[in-house]
Design a protein around this motif. Structure first.
Motif, PDB file in Angstrom:
ATOM      1  N   UNK A  20       0.840  -1.199   0.000  1.00 28.51           N
ATOM      2  CA  UNK A  20       0.000   0.000   0.000  1.00 28.51           C
ATOM      3  C   UNK A  20       0.873   1.245   0.000  1.00 28.51           C
ATOM      4  N   UNK A  21       1.911   1.209   0.822  1.00 30.83           N
ATOM      5  CA  UNK A  21       2.826   2.359   0.907  1.00 30.83           C
ATOM      6  C   UNK A  21       3.476   2.638  -0.452  1.00 30.83           C
ATOM      7  N   UNK A  22       3.915   1.584  -1.139  1.00 30.60           N
ATOM      8  CA  UNK A  22       4.515   1.740  -2.465  1.00 30.60           C
ATOM      9  C   UNK A  22       3.525   2.295  -3.475  1.00 30.60           C
ATOM     10  N   UNK A  23       2.292   1.816  -3.433  1.00 28.86           N
ATOM     11  CA  UNK A  23       1.251   2.295  -4.342  1.00 28.86           C
ATOM     12  C   UNK A  23       0.976   3.782  -4.111  1.00 28.86           C
ATOM     13  N   UNK A  24       0.832   4.190  -2.829  1.00 27.56           N
ATOM     14  CA  UNK A  24       0.568   5.592  -2.495  1.00 27.56           C
ATOM     15  C   UNK A  24       1.765   6.457  -2.921  1.00 27.56           C
ATOM     16  N   UNK A  25       2.983   5.990  -2.686  1.00 27.55           N
ATOM     17  CA  UNK A  25       4.181   6.753  -3.085  1.00 27.55           C
ATOM     18  C   UNK A  25       4.206   6.958  -4.593  1.00 27.55           C
ATOM     19  N   UNK A  64       1.629   7.046  -6.615  1.00 25.33           N
ATOM     20  CA  UNK A  64       0.584   8.022  -6.977  1.00 25.33           C
ATOM     21  C   UNK A  64       1.059   9.451  -6.704  1.00 25.33           C
ATOM     22  N   UNK A  65       1.699   9.644  -5.544  1.00 24.90           N
ATOM     23  CA  UNK A  65       2.178  10.989  -5.189  1.00 24.90           C
ATOM     24  C   UNK A  65       3.242  11.436  -6.184  1.00 24.90           C
ATOM     25  N   UNK A  66       4.172  10.543  -6.536  1.00 28.23           N
ATOM     26  CA  UNK A  66       5.252  10.912  -7.467  1.00 28.23           C
ATOM     27  C   UNK A  66       4.714  11.246  -8.854  1.00 28.23           C
ATOM     28  N   UNK A  67       3.628  10.562  -9.271  1.00 29.56           N
ATOM     29  CA  UNK A  67       3.017  10.876 -10.576  1.00 29.56           C
ATOM     30  C   UNK A  67       2.448  12.286 -10.572  1.00 29.56           C
ATOM     31  N   UNK A 123       8.121  11.227   2.488  1.00 30.02           N
ATOM     32  CA  UNK A 123       8.137  10.352   3.675  1.00 30.02           C
ATOM     33  C   UNK A 123       7.152  10.846   4.728  1.00 30.02           C
ATOM     34  N   UNK A 124       7.064  12.164   4.911  1.00 28.41           N
ATOM     35  CA  UNK A 124       6.117  12.718   5.887  1.00 28.41           C
ATOM     36  C   UNK A 124       4.676  12.400   5.483  1.00 28.41           C
ATOM     37  N   UNK A 125       4.370  12.538   4.192  1.00 29.65           N
ATOM     38  CA  UNK A 125       3.018  12.207   3.715  1.00 29.65           C
ATOM     39  C   UNK A 125       2.713  10.725   3.900  1.00 29.65           C
ATOM     40  N   UNK A 126       3.662   9.879   3.542  1.00 29.11           N
ATOM     41  CA  UNK A 126       3.451   8.438   3.686  1.00 29.11           C
ATOM     42  C   UNK A 126       3.244   8.049   5.150  1.00 29.11           C
ATOM     43  N   UNK A 127       4.000   8.666   6.040  1.00 28.36           N
ATOM     44  CA  UNK A 127       3.857   8.366   7.470  1.00 28.36           C
ATOM     45  C   UNK A 127       2.478   8.758   7.982  1.00 28.36           C
ATOM     46  N   UNK A 128       1.918   9.824   7.393  1.00 29.99           N
ATOM     47  CA  UNK A 128       0.592  10.286   7.810  1.00 29.99           C
ATOM     48  C   UNK A 128      -0.513   9.428   7.200  1.00 29.99           C
ATOM     49  N   UNK A 129      -0.380   9.108   5.909  1.00 28.78           N
ATOM     50  CA  UNK A 129      -1.454   8.409   5.200  1.00 28.78           C
ATOM     51  C   UNK A 129      -1.390   6.895   5.346  1.00 28.78           C
ATOM     52  N   UNK A 130      -0.195   6.340   5.517  1.00 27.53           N
ATOM     53  CA  UNK A 130      -0.037   4.889   5.710  1.00 27.53           C
ATOM     54  C   UNK A 130       0.828   4.704   6.959  1.00 27.53           C
ATOM     55  N   UNK A 131       0.244   4.982   8.133  1.00 27.84           N
ATOM     56  CA  UNK A 131       1.057   4.983   9.350  1.00 27.84           C
ATOM     57  C   UNK A 131       1.537   3.587   9.745  1.00 27.84           C
ATOM     58  N   UNK A 132       2.695   3.583  10.359  1.00 28.79           N
ATOM     59  CA  UNK A 132       3.243   2.362  10.944  1.00 28.79           C
ATOM     60  C   UNK A 132       2.384   1.985  12.147  1.00 28.79           C
ATOM     61  N   UNK A 133       1.928   0.727  12.248  1.00 31.41           N
ATOM     62  CA  UNK A 133       1.076   0.346  13.387  1.00 31.41           C
ATOM     63  C   UNK A 133       1.730   0.634  14.738  1.00 31.41           C
ATOM     64  N   UNK A 134       3.038   0.488  14.824  1.00 27.32           N
ATOM     65  CA  UNK A 134       3.725   0.759  16.095  1.00 27.32           C
ATOM     66  C   UNK A 134       3.648   2.242  16.442  1.00 27.32           C
ATOM     67  N   UNK A 135       3.787   3.105  15.424  1.00 26.06           N
ATOM     68  CA  UNK A 135       3.686   4.545  15.651  1.00 26.06           C
ATOM     69  C   UNK A 135       2.270   4.910  16.087  1.00 26.06           C
TER      70      UNK A 135
END
Length: 196
Positions: free
Chosen positions: A77-82, A84-87, A98-110
């Motif tokens: 999912x993270x790769x797919x979202x990245x 899309x953002x790069x396109x 990285x900040x956007x990915x952390x917000x939209x596809x958060x790490x479960x531990x975070x």
């Protein structure tokens, strides 16, 4: 209840119910027994497991059948979202991506850490009041009217309270209820931890 301690607790509970409980206390006891019986019936339908345990078992079985771990799914999912953002924004700096990915596809531990931080941020006076209720109920000192009020608010209020306590307070509470910490030491530690 097994062992000598369990028999003593059962004898004390029966003595209280049969000889000392007033009408209001008896109503609270009847409601507690009804709730416990209902929980036991529901858990029996789940093979003796709590709903939480049954859900975890089922989730584990599904993950094995699909053959992908939660981390690999999150990575896809993270790769797919990245991508899309790069396109849409090819000039985006890596740090911003990285900040956007952390917000939209958060790490479960975070996410767990954010939830734990929110729990730690309960107002100190609310934690103290909740601890008082928890201890009064656990030691049979809570007024029946207060028990009814809490059960009407949330039938599983004890679990909700315990989960909301900061981890250190939960550890103190366990020690206090196990009589490994006396009342004065417990409250001194809690007030110190909460900065009161």
């Amino acid at each position: 209840m097994s062992g000598p301690g369990g028999r003593d607790e059962l004898a004390a509970a029966l003595d209280y119910i049969l000889n000392r409980a007033g009408e209001a206390e008896f109503e609270v006891l009847a409601k507690a027994v009804e709730r416990r019986r209902s929980d036991m019936t529901r858990f029996a339908r789940l093979g003796g497991h709590s709903p939480d345990r049954a859900a975890r078992d089922m989730a584990g079985a599904i993950r094995e059948q699909v053959g992908a771990s939660a981390d690999s799914i999150r990575g896809m999912v993270r790769g797919f979202v990245a991508e899309m953002i790069r396109k849409d924004a090819p000039e985006i700096p890596e740090a911003d991506l990285e900040a956007l990915l952390s917000e939209w596809v958060p790490d479960p531990e975070a996410r767990r850490e954010r939830v734990a931080r929110a729990k730690r941020d309960l107002p100190a006076d609310a934690v103290v009041a909740m601890l008082g209720d928890f201890i009064d109920f656990s030691e049979g000192r809570m007024l029946p009217s207060r028990q009814k009020e809490l059960w009407d608010m949330d039938p599983r209020w004890q679990d909700s309270y315990f989960e909301a306590f900061p981890p250190e307070v939960s550890a103190f509470l366990k020690a206090r209820l196990a009589r490994a910490m006396d009342d004065e030491t417990f409250w001194t530690a809690v007030y110190s931890l909460l900065g009161l």
